[in-house]
Structures are given as C-alpha cells and as structure tokens.
Enzyme design. Structure first.
Site, PDB file in Angstrom:
ATOM      1  CG  ASP A   8       6.570  -0.997  -5.511  1.00  0.00           C
ATOM      2  OD1 ASP A   8       6.104  -2.150  -5.397  1.00  0.00           O
ATOM      3  OD2 ASP A   8       6.478  -0.135  -4.623  1.00  0.00           O
ATOM      4  CB  VAL A  12      -0.803   1.895  -9.064  1.00  0.00           C
ATOM      5  CG1 VAL A  12      -1.598   3.015  -8.391  1.00  0.00           C
ATOM      6  CG2 VAL A  12      -0.209   2.383 -10.381  1.00  0.00           C
ATOM      7  CG  HIS A  13       1.666   0.093  -3.720  1.00  0.00           C
ATOM      8  ND1 HIS A  13       2.238   0.629  -2.588  1.00  0.00           N
ATOM      9  CD2 HIS A  13       2.685  -0.129  -4.586  1.00  0.00           C
ATOM     10  CE1 HIS A  13       3.545   0.719  -2.756  1.00  0.00           C
ATOM     11  NE2 HIS A  13       3.851   0.285  -3.963  1.00  0.00           N
ATOM     12  N   GLY A  14      -0.868   2.101  -2.233  1.00  0.00           N
ATOM     13  CA  GLY A  14      -0.982   3.199  -1.282  1.00  0.00           C
ATOM     14  C   GLY A  14       0.280   4.008  -1.084  1.00  0.00           C
TER      15      GLY A  14
END
Length: 159
Positions: A8, A12-14
């Site tokens: 991705d 790091v994300h929601g």
C-alpha cells in the site's frame, strides 16, 4: 507470526488502523521501507496514525527481514507494510513464512497502468508478480478485509 504482507503506497493510514489491524488481531505494524526508515518526519506521522496498543516498527527492508526471521519475534502478530512490489518481492525472498501478498493500493505513476480500481502496476512490477505466482504465492487484491479477494493474476490476464 506474520499475519499479512500488504502493499500500500500510503503505508500506515486509517484503513490499516481501523480495519486490517482489528480484523487480523495484529499487535505489531512493521513498515519495511528504506526511505521512510531515514525520515524522522514520516516516522512521526506514521506513529500518529497507528492504533493505540499496537507497536510500530519502521525498518529498512534488510533489517525488517532480520526482525521477521529472529525466533524471539515469532510470538508477535505482525502486519508487514511496504509501498512497492519491489520491496514485497524482497520480503518474500527473505521470509519464507510468507505465502500470500495483499495488494491494497498502488496509485498510477509513470509507466504504470491500472489492473484494478486501486492497483496500478509497471512492467517491472508485473515481472516480479509473475515470479511470485510461479513460486505459488497467493497474490490478492483487497482494500479492506471485508472486500472479496480478487486474484491479481486474473486481473492482469484480463488486460
């Protein structure tokens, strides 16, 4: 124990914090990226995005493989995050426990074409994908755990 290797480009994300971590029962996020490991600002922002109670490790790819292969870390429930097919390929070469790779999001960039609504691959990416498929790894496309798995090989062959 490696729960998932996810590609991705946002790392790091929601989506990762609020869907993947609880779905997998992860206690450790391992970001394997040479550039981010040297960037204090990016490390700080990823630290803000991680869920409470989850350990965040940000390591160069080579050090990530050392962590994954160290017996003292086998009890950790790890979600590995990389932002390129190249880094995922390296991790797969260095950690034989990995049998599946999740393609979550790779935006369109120079030389890349969409193979799904959220994944764009370059010709180099496709060569690495073909090698992973030859080795028998599962390569699946899903943005969130509740999405149906799509086989990456099928999506590429439909083009």
């Amino acid at each position: 124990m490696i729960k998932l290797l996810r590609i991705d480009d946002r790392l790091v994300h929601g989506q990762v914090a609020f869907t993947w971590v609880p779905s997998l029962g992860v206690d450790t996020l391992l970001v394997a990226n040479d550039k981010v490991a040297r960037d204090d600002f990016q490390k700080m922002t990823m630290g803000l995005a991680k869920p409470a109670g989850t350990k965040l490790l940000i390591k160069p790819v080579s050090e990530a493989m050392l962590f994954l292969n160290d017996d003292k870390n086998k009890s950790a429930k790890v979600l590995i995050l990389v932002n390129s097919v190249k880094d995922a390929f390296a991790i797969c070469n260095g950690a034989e426990e990995i049998r599946s790779v999740n393609f979550g999001g790779l935006r369109v960039r120079d030389g890349a074409t969409l193979v799904s609504k959220a994944v764009a691959l370059t010709n180099e990416d496709k060569e690495l994908v073909a090698e992973l498929l030859r080795r028998g790894l599962e390569l699946e496309v899903r943005q969130v755990p509740s999405d149906a798995k799509q086989k990456l090989g099928d999506l590429i062959s439909q083009q």
